[in-house]
Design an enzyme around this catalytic site. Structure first.
Site, PDB file in Angstrom:
ATOM      1  CG  HIS A 195      14.346 -40.485 -20.976  1.00 61.48           C
ATOM      2  ND1 HIS A 195      14.482 -39.546 -21.279  1.00 61.48           N
ATOM      3  CD2 HIS A 195      15.267 -40.454 -22.243  1.00 61.48           C
ATOM      4  CE1 HIS A 195      14.683 -38.911 -22.550  1.00 61.48           C
ATOM      5  NE2 HIS A 195      15.508 -39.984 -23.245  1.00 61.48           N
ATOM      6  CG  ASP A 213      14.853 -38.661 -26.995  1.00 62.58           C
ATOM      7  OD1 ASP A 213      15.185 -38.828 -25.991  1.00 62.58           O
ATOM      8  OD2 ASP A 213      16.011 -37.775 -27.030  1.00 62.58           O
ATOM      9  CD  GLU A 229      18.692 -40.530 -22.062  1.00 59.49           C
ATOM     10  OE1 GLU A 229      19.378 -40.900 -23.087  1.00 59.49           O
ATOM     11  OE2 GLU A 229      18.089 -39.098 -21.887  1.00 59.49           O
ATOM     12  CD  GLU A 230      17.247 -35.785 -23.877  1.00 60.34           C
ATOM     13  OE1 GLU A 230      18.327 -35.785 -23.734  1.00 60.34           O
ATOM     14  OE2 GLU A 230      16.664 -36.349 -24.790  1.00 60.34           O
ATOM     15  CG  ASP A 238      15.736 -42.928 -25.825  1.00 60.73           C
ATOM     16  OD1 ASP A 238      15.047 -42.776 -26.659  1.00 60.73           O
ATOM     17  OD2 ASP A 238      16.842 -42.897 -25.437  1.00 60.73           O
ATOM     18  CG  HIS A 272      18.640 -33.870 -29.030  1.00 58.77           C
ATOM     19  ND1 HIS A 272      19.411 -33.901 -28.041  1.00 58.77           N
ATOM     20  CD2 HIS A 272      17.410 -35.094 -28.788  1.00 58.77           C
ATOM     21  CE1 HIS A 272      19.100 -35.303 -27.390  1.00 58.77           C
ATOM     22  NE2 HIS A 272      18.574 -35.948 -27.010  1.00 58.77           N
TER      23      HIS A 272
END
Length: 390
Positions: free
Chosen positions: A72, A189, A223-224, A244, A324
Site C-alpha cells: 500500500h 509502513d 490500507e491505513e 507489509d 506507527h
C-alpha cells in the site's frame, strides 16, 4: 524454484524517493503518479482504478489461478478538525497512531490554495511558562495542536490563508539511512514494502524467467483506514501475498533481519497452504526467516477477505521497530523479503484446482491429521512413593 538477485541500490533508491512524497490516506495522487511511471519504466502497462489503486500484470503461462503481490502507498497522517481561536489547528488522526508520536513533528498542511509548513505541539509546550505541567500533560489528539509557520494568530487570520476544516496534514518522515544497514524514518509502513515490490519486479523483468501464471502487482491507497484491497482483486486471482511490516516489540517473534512469515493477524489465520509454501521456499532457498502472529494488526489481506474475495492470503513482513512511530528497519530484511517474493512468483503452481473459482472435491487440499512422530527416548520410570518428599 530459485530466488533472483536483488538490486539493493535500486531498492534503497526507490525507498528514498517514496519517502520524499507525502501520501497520507486520501492524499495519494502524487505517489500514485510516481509509482505508475516507475512501473512503466520497468516495461509494464499499469492500469489505475478510479481513485488511484494500481494494477500491473506480468504475464505467465496462463491467466487463471493468477497470483497477486500487494502493498500500500498510503501512510498515516492527519486532517484539520478545527481552526482554533488562537489561529492554530486541532487535528484528527488518519489511521491509528498515537498523538505521542506526533508531538514535535514537522508537517505540511495541504489546502486548496497551496501548502503551509508547521509543527505539531502539545497544548503546554513551554517549560518556561508551564514548568512541570509540561511533563504531566496528558497524551491524546485533543491535547496537541498544529502551529502554522505563517502570520496567523486568530481564527480569522488562519481562515484568510485558505486553511480550513478537512485539509490534509502530512507528517515529515525525517529518514536516515545509516552505513550499518539500519534505516530510521516515519512511514516505512508501507513504503519499504512498495520499494521491495518494485525491486522484486525489476529483478523479474531483468531476468530470463517465465512465470507459471500471471502475477498481479497491486498497490492500494487506503490500507491505513481499513479499505486496502477491497476493490482491486479480479476473479482470476487465486492467491495473494501481502508485503507489509512485522512488529519487533517485546512479546513478538519478528526480527529486523530476514523475512517474517505472518501466521495470523487480528482478522484470523492466513491461508495454511500458501503460508506453508512460503516457509518451505525459505528453507529450500536458505532465506533467513521467522514466524509471528499479530494480535493488533491487519493488512490488505484482511480487507480482501472481508470484501468477499475467495483468495488464499499470506503475509511476508520486514521486521520494524516502533511501528506507527519513529520506525526502524534493516536492509537485510528488505533484501530477504524481496528474494522470497521472487522465489515465490517463479515457483510452480501446486494446487491445480485453484484455477477454477468453484470445483468438486477432487484435488482438494489436505492438512495433516495423524499424530506427529515423536523422537524415541528411553522411558524414565517413576520414582517409588517412598522416595518422594513431603
Amino acid at each position: 524454484m530459485s530466488r533472483l538477485k536483488i538490486d539493493v541500490d535500486y531498492l534503497l533508491g526507490q525507498l528514498k524517493a517514496l519517502l520524499s512524497i507525502d501520501s497520507p490516506t486520501g492524499y495519494t495522487d502524487t505517489i500514485v503518479r510516481h509509482v505508475t511511471e516507475e512501473l512503466e519504466s520497468l516495461g509494464l502497462e499499469p492500469e489505475l482504478t478510479r481513485r488511484g489503486a494500481i494494477r500491473a500484470v506480468v504475464r505467465g503461462g496462463r491467466r487463471e489461478g493468477a497470483r497477486a503481490i500487494i502493498t500500500h502507498l498510503d501512510t498515516l497522517g492527519a486532517q484539520v478538525k478545527m481552526v482554533k481561536d488562537n489561529g492554530r489547528l486541532e487535528l484528527v488522526a488518519i489511521g491509528h497512531w498515537s498523538a505521542r508520536f506526533a508531538e514535535g513533528a514537522r508537517a505540511t498542511i495541504y489546502t486548496e490554495k497551496g501548502s503551509y509548513r508547521g509543527t505539531v505541539l502539545p497544548l503546554k509546550a513551554s517549560g518556561h511558562t508551564y514548568n512541570d505541567e509540561v511533563d504531566t500533560a496528558p497524551v491524546g489528539w485533543q491535547h496537541v495542536e498544529l502551529r502554522i509557520d505563517a502570520m496567523c494568530w486568530t481564527r480569522a487570520d488562519t481562515l484568510s490563508l485558505g486553511i480550513d476544516v478537512g485539509d490534509f496534514v502530512a507528517i515529515d518522515p525525517q529518514p536516515e539511512f545509516l552505513d550499518n544497514g539500519f534505516i530510521v524514518s516515519r512511514h516505512l509502513d508501507d513504503k519499504a514494502g512498495v520499494a521491495i515490490a518494485l525491486a522484486s519486479l525489476k529483478s523479474i523483468m531483468d531476468s530470463d524467467v517465465t512465470l507459471p501464471v500471471d502475477t498481479h502487482w497491486l498497490f492500494t491507497i487506503a490500507e491505513e483506514v481499513g479499505v486496502g484491497a477491497a476493490s482491486i482483486i479480479t476473479p482470476e486471482i487465486a492467491s495473494m501475498v501481502t508485503i507489509d511490516n512485522g512488529t519487533t516489540a517485546p512479546g513478538q517473534n519478528s526480527s529486523e533481519f530476514g523475512a517474517t512469515i505472518g501466521m495470523a493477524d487480528m482478522a484470523g489465520p492466513f491461508d495454511y497452504h500458501l503460508t506453508k509454501k512460503l516457509v518451505e521456499i525459505c528453507r529450500e532457498e536458505d532465506i533467513r526467516y521467522q514466524k509471528d502472529i499479530f494480535r493488533y494488526y491487519r493488512s490488505d489481506s484482511a480487507s480482501a477477505i472481508e470484501a468477499g474475495h475467495d483468495v488464499r492470503t499470506a503475509l511476508i513482513a520486514f521486521g520494524i521497530d516502533a511501528s506507527h512511530g519513529y520506525e526502524r528497519i534493516h536492509t537485510h530484511a528488505l533484501r530477504s523479503v524481496a528474494e522470497l517474493t521472487t522465489a515465490y512468483v517463479v515457483s510452480p503452481l501446486e494446487i491445480e484446482r485453484d484455477v477454477s473459482e468453484v470445483s468438486d472435491l477432487e484435488g482438494f487440499t489436505e492438512q495433516p491429521t495423524d499424530p506427529a512422530e515423536q523422537p524415541k527416548k528411553r522411558r524414565k520410570l517413576p520414582e517409588p512413593l517412598s522416595a518422594l518428599k513431603d
